[in-house]
Design a protein around this motif. Structure first.
Motif, PDB file in Angstrom:
ATOM      1  N   ALA A  32       1.026  -1.089   0.014  1.00 36.98           N
ATOM      2  CA  ALA A  32       0.054  -0.045   0.000  1.00 36.98           C
ATOM      3  C   ALA A  32       0.958   1.315  -0.116  1.00 36.98           C
ATOM      4  CB  ALA A  32      -0.971  -0.005   1.191  1.00 36.98           C
ATOM      5  N   ALA A  33       2.015   1.183   0.673  1.00 38.52           N
ATOM      6  CA  ALA A  33       2.898   2.413   0.855  1.00 38.52           C
ATOM      7  C   ALA A  33       3.656   2.547  -0.529  1.00 38.52           C
ATOM      8  CB  ALA A  33       4.027   2.165   1.954  1.00 38.52           C
ATOM      9  N   ALA A  34       4.062   1.605  -1.305  1.00 39.29           N
ATOM     10  CA  ALA A  34       4.505   1.621  -2.676  1.00 39.29           C
ATOM     11  C   ALA A  34       3.819   2.213  -3.424  1.00 39.29           C
ATOM     12  CB  ALA A  34       5.247   0.211  -3.003  1.00 39.29           C
ATOM     13  N   ALA A  35       2.293   1.842  -3.417  1.00 38.74           N
ATOM     14  CA  ALA A  35       1.457   2.088  -4.313  1.00 38.74           C
ATOM     15  C   ALA A  35       0.953   3.530  -4.239  1.00 38.74           C
ATOM     16  CB  ALA A  35       0.157   1.383  -4.344  1.00 38.74           C
ATOM     17  N   ALA A  36       1.129   4.256  -2.941  1.00 37.15           N
ATOM     18  CA  ALA A  36       0.746   5.495  -2.587  1.00 37.15           C
ATOM     19  C   ALA A  36       1.561   6.130  -1.770  1.00 37.15           C
ATOM     20  CB  ALA A  36      -0.847   5.499  -2.030  1.00 37.15           C
ATOM     21  N   PRO A  37       2.664   6.754  -2.458  1.00 40.46           N
ATOM     22  CA  PRO A  37       3.846   7.230  -1.962  1.00 40.46           C
ATOM     23  C   PRO A  37       3.603   8.511  -1.129  1.00 40.46           C
ATOM     24  CG  PRO A  37       4.059   7.621  -4.118  1.00 40.46           C
ATOM     25  CD  PRO A  37       3.066   6.775  -3.891  1.00 40.46           C
ATOM     26  N   LEU A  38       2.329   9.195  -1.299  1.00 40.06           N
ATOM     27  CA  LEU A  38       2.071  10.573  -0.763  1.00 40.06           C
ATOM     28  C   LEU A  38       0.712  10.127   0.310  1.00 40.06           C
ATOM     29  CD1 LEU A  38       2.477  13.158  -3.340  1.00 40.06           C
ATOM     30  CD2 LEU A  38       4.042  12.456  -1.572  1.00 40.06           C
ATOM     31  N   ASP A  39       0.383   8.973   0.599  1.00 35.52           N
ATOM     32  CA  ASP A  39      -0.634   8.664   1.553  1.00 35.52           C
ATOM     33  C   ASP A  39      -0.164   8.661   2.772  1.00 35.52           C
ATOM     34  OD1 ASP A  39      -2.338   7.181   3.058  1.00 35.52           O
ATOM     35  OD2 ASP A  39      -3.431   6.294   1.387  1.00 35.52           O
ATOM     36  N   ALA A  40      -0.511   9.671   3.680  1.00 38.17           N
ATOM     37  CA  ALA A  40       0.390   9.556   4.945  1.00 38.17           C
ATOM     38  C   ALA A  40       0.025   8.357   5.949  1.00 38.17           C
ATOM     39  CB  ALA A  40      -0.218  11.120   5.811  1.00 38.17           C
ATOM     40  N   GLN A  41      -1.181   7.908   5.755  1.00 37.60           N
ATOM     41  CA  GLN A  41      -1.412   6.680   6.560  1.00 37.60           C
ATOM     42  C   GLN A  41      -0.686   5.540   6.361  1.00 37.60           C
ATOM     43  OE1 GLN A  41      -3.226   6.783   9.722  1.00 37.60           O
ATOM     44  NE2 GLN A  41      -2.164   4.545   9.563  1.00 37.60           N
ATOM     45  N   ALA A  42      -0.731   5.237   5.115  1.00 39.58           N
ATOM     46  CA  ALA A  42       0.188   4.167   4.370  1.00 39.58           C
ATOM     47  C   ALA A  42       1.483   4.326   4.751  1.00 39.58           C
ATOM     48  CB  ALA A  42      -0.222   4.260   2.880  1.00 39.58           C
ATOM     49  N   GLN A  43       2.167   5.395   4.801  1.00 43.08           N
ATOM     50  CA  GLN A  43       3.550   5.479   5.301  1.00 43.08           C
ATOM     51  C   GLN A  43       3.676   5.398   6.755  1.00 43.08           C
ATOM     52  OE1 GLN A  43       5.539   5.688   2.693  1.00 43.08           O
ATOM     53  NE2 GLN A  43       3.920   5.654   1.469  1.00 43.08           N
ATOM     54  N   PHE A  44       2.628   5.951   7.506  1.00 37.00           N
ATOM     55  CA  PHE A  44       2.725   5.711   9.029  1.00 37.00           C
ATOM     56  C   PHE A  44       2.831   4.188   9.331  1.00 37.00           C
ATOM     57  CE2 PHE A  44       0.261   9.998   9.999  1.00 37.00           C
ATOM     58  CZ  PHE A  44       1.415  10.700   9.537  1.00 37.00           C
ATOM     59  N   ASP A  45       1.824   3.372   8.397  1.00 37.40           N
ATOM     60  CA  ASP A  45       1.987   1.973   8.865  1.00 37.40           C
ATOM     61  C   ASP A  45       3.212   1.452   8.746  1.00 37.40           C
ATOM     62  OD1 ASP A  45      -0.688   2.261   9.638  1.00 37.40           O
ATOM     63  OD2 ASP A  45      -1.411   1.429   7.807  1.00 37.40           O
ATOM     64  N   VAL A  46       3.806   1.837   7.616  1.00 42.27           N
ATOM     65  CA  VAL A  46       5.172   1.002   7.340  1.00 42.27           C
ATOM     66  C   VAL A  46       6.171   1.561   8.407  1.00 42.27           C
ATOM     67  CG1 VAL A  46       7.055   0.606   5.729  1.00 42.27           C
ATOM     68  CG2 VAL A  46       4.556   0.687   5.005  1.00 42.27           C
ATOM     69  N   ALA A  47       6.191   2.931   8.689  1.00 39.21           N
ATOM     70  CA  ALA A  47       7.094   3.513   9.680  1.00 39.21           C
ATOM     71  C   ALA A  47       6.989   2.751  10.928  1.00 39.21           C
ATOM     72  CB  ALA A  47       7.083   4.916   9.884  1.00 39.21           C
ATOM     73  N   ASP A  48       5.814   2.506  11.322  1.00 42.31           N
ATOM     74  CA  ASP A  48       5.455   1.903  12.731  1.00 42.31           C
ATOM     75  C   ASP A  48       6.143   0.472  12.873  1.00 42.31           C
ATOM     76  OD1 ASP A  48       4.086   3.862  13.955  1.00 42.31           O
ATOM     77  OD2 ASP A  48       2.031   2.954  13.336  1.00 42.31           O
ATOM     78  N   LEU A  49       5.793  -0.331  11.473  1.00 46.46           N
ATOM     79  CA  LEU A  49       6.435  -1.710  11.435  1.00 46.46           C
ATOM     80  C   LEU A  49       8.031  -1.550  11.514  1.00 46.46           C
ATOM     81  CD1 LEU A  49       4.061  -2.917   8.721  1.00 46.46           C
ATOM     82  CD2 LEU A  49       4.163  -3.801  11.181  1.00 46.46           C
ATOM     83  N   ASP A  50       8.445  -0.837  10.774  1.00 49.71           N
ATOM     84  CA  ASP A  50      10.052  -0.442  10.752  1.00 49.71           C
ATOM     85  C   ASP A  50      10.536  -0.032  12.289  1.00 49.71           C
ATOM     86  OD1 ASP A  50      10.444  -1.110   8.280  1.00 49.71           O
ATOM     87  OD2 ASP A  50      10.371   1.160   7.397  1.00 49.71           O
ATOM     88  N   LEU A  51       9.903   0.506  12.980  1.00 51.21           N
ATOM     89  CA  LEU A  51      10.260   0.984  14.217  1.00 51.21           C
ATOM     90  C   LEU A  51      10.230  -0.207  15.232  1.00 51.21           C
ATOM     91  CD1 LEU A  51      11.490   3.547  15.508  1.00 51.21           C
ATOM     92  CD2 LEU A  51       9.156   3.908  16.672  1.00 51.21           C
ATOM     93  N   ALA A  52       9.145  -0.775  15.219  1.00 50.85           N
ATOM     94  CA  ALA A  52       8.930  -1.966  16.132  1.00 50.85           C
ATOM     95  C   ALA A  52       9.648  -3.070  15.840  1.00 50.85           C
ATOM     96  CB  ALA A  52       7.242  -2.617  15.744  1.00 50.85           C
ATOM     97  N   GLY A  53      10.465  -3.083  14.648  1.00 53.72           N
ATOM     98  CA  GLY A  53      11.222  -4.199  14.106  1.00 53.72           C
ATOM     99  C   GLY A  53      12.912  -3.886  14.230  1.00 53.72           C
ATOM    100  N   GLY A  54      12.859  -2.439  14.889  1.00 47.79           N
ATOM    101  CA  GLY A  54      14.166  -1.744  15.094  1.00 47.79           C
ATOM    102  C   GLY A  54      14.821  -1.460  14.044  1.00 47.79           C
ATOM    103  N   HIS A  55      14.236  -0.892  13.022  1.00 43.28           N
ATOM    104  CA  HIS A  55      14.780  -0.378  11.969  1.00 43.28           C
ATOM    105  C   HIS A  55      14.303   1.010  12.126  1.00 43.28           C
ATOM    106  CE1 HIS A  55      15.555  -4.166  10.215  1.00 43.28           C
ATOM    107  NE2 HIS A  55      14.575  -4.485  10.248  1.00 43.28           N
TER     108      HIS A  55
END
Length: 303
Positions: free
Chosen positions: A227-250
């Motif tokens: 979803a984030a790749a398909a909509a690079p300016l969709d804030a919620q889609a980018q928030f979701d991946v950022a959350d996953l990255d942070l929770a995974g230590g990235h």
């Protein structure tokens, strides 16, 4: 992980004896949770031939570490000497941090007969911790590591060690909710604590961490990234991946994603992104160099 972790330089280091710590022989340990150092790690490797050793790489400034470490300690103690937990402060023990190639923390690695076994990176819920520990014991048994540490429960005077002071009621309520996976109840408890004392730093940190856990448990990694790749300016889609990255230590990936989004959005759409960045900064800690770098970039984009 073989080849990714080089512990050879730490195998034969002489350890200064100190009863009740990682430097003491296994028979003299007074707890299944010990502090490991660059100098004492050779003894930890030897103990891993008797029981699996879980190595928790952490730092005082690391917010997710403060969420994960108590869970790991609790699960370790419940196993009654079948596992040793070695806590490594990466700031105080740079050789161990380098040996484990700890690019982000919390990072948890097990040792079985001296060989590293990956566990997880980043904060994870208690149920996942328990599942991974169960798998660790199975792997240890397959490799003949099935001992139990004869750990004593009293201090050198023969008395019980001093108990930690009890948590404030609302903090205790939040922890109890987290342990059963009821993140909504934990959020409510922390919000009540902050209503009583807006400067309660532990409640501020706890609220941010449990909000993150609540968000990521509802996400599917592959779907979120698509979803984030398909909509690079969709804030919620980018928030979701950022959350996953942070929770995974990235951490740097999470900050970089949101800063890139902030730079591309019109000025009237930037506020939610800035607020989310500030929230994530609080989880990691103001002193963390990754936070300092990200704050500097955010400031340059603002002005």
């Amino acid at each position: 992980m073989r080849g990714a972790v080089d512990l050879s330089s730490l195998r034969n280091r002489p350890a200064a004896p100190a009863a009740g710590t990682a430097q003491a022989p296994a028979g003299a340990l007074t707890d299944v949770v010990v502090d490991a150092t660059d100098e004492s790690f050779g003894q930890i490797l030897e103990i891993s031939r008797t029981v699996p050793v879980v190595v928790d790489l952490w730092a005082e400034w690391c917010g997710p570490c403060k969420q994960l470490s108590p869970i790991i300690e609790k699960v370790t103690r419940e196993l009654g000497g079948r596992v040793l937990l070695a806590k490594v402060d990466v700031d105080a023990n740079p050789q161990l941090a380098q040996g484990f190639r700890a690019q982000s923390i919390p990072m948890v690695v097990a040792l079985i007969a001296g060989q590293p076994v990956p566990m997880f990176t980043g904060a994870v819920p208690e149920q996942q911790v328990r599942e991974v520990f169960a798998q660790l014991l199975q792997v240890a048994a397959q490799n003949g590591v099935t001992g139990t540490l004869p750990v004593g429960g009293a201090d050198a005077e023969g008395t019980e060690p001093d108990a930690e002071p009890p948590l404030p009621p609302l903090h205790a309520e939040a922890f109890a909710a987290i342990e059963v996976g009821d993140y909504a109840a934990a959020i409510t408890a922390y919000e009540k604590a902050l209503a009583e004392n807006p400067r309660d730093e532990d409640a501020i940190a706890g609220l941010g961490q449990v909000r993150l856990l609540d968000r990521v448990q509802k996400l599917d990694l592959q779907a979120a990234r698509a979803a984030a790749a398909a909509a690079p300016l969709d804030a919620q889609a980018q928030f979701d991946v950022a959350d996953l990255d942070l929770a995974g230590g990235h951490v740097e990936d999470a900050f970089g994603r949101l800063l890139d989004l902030f730079a591309q959005l019109p000025s009237d759409q930037r506020t939610p992104v800035r607020e989310r960045l500030v929230e994530l900064f609080g989880l990691i800690g103001a002193a963390d160099p990754r936070v300092v770098s990200a704050r500097n970039r955010l400031s340059s984009l603002l002005f």
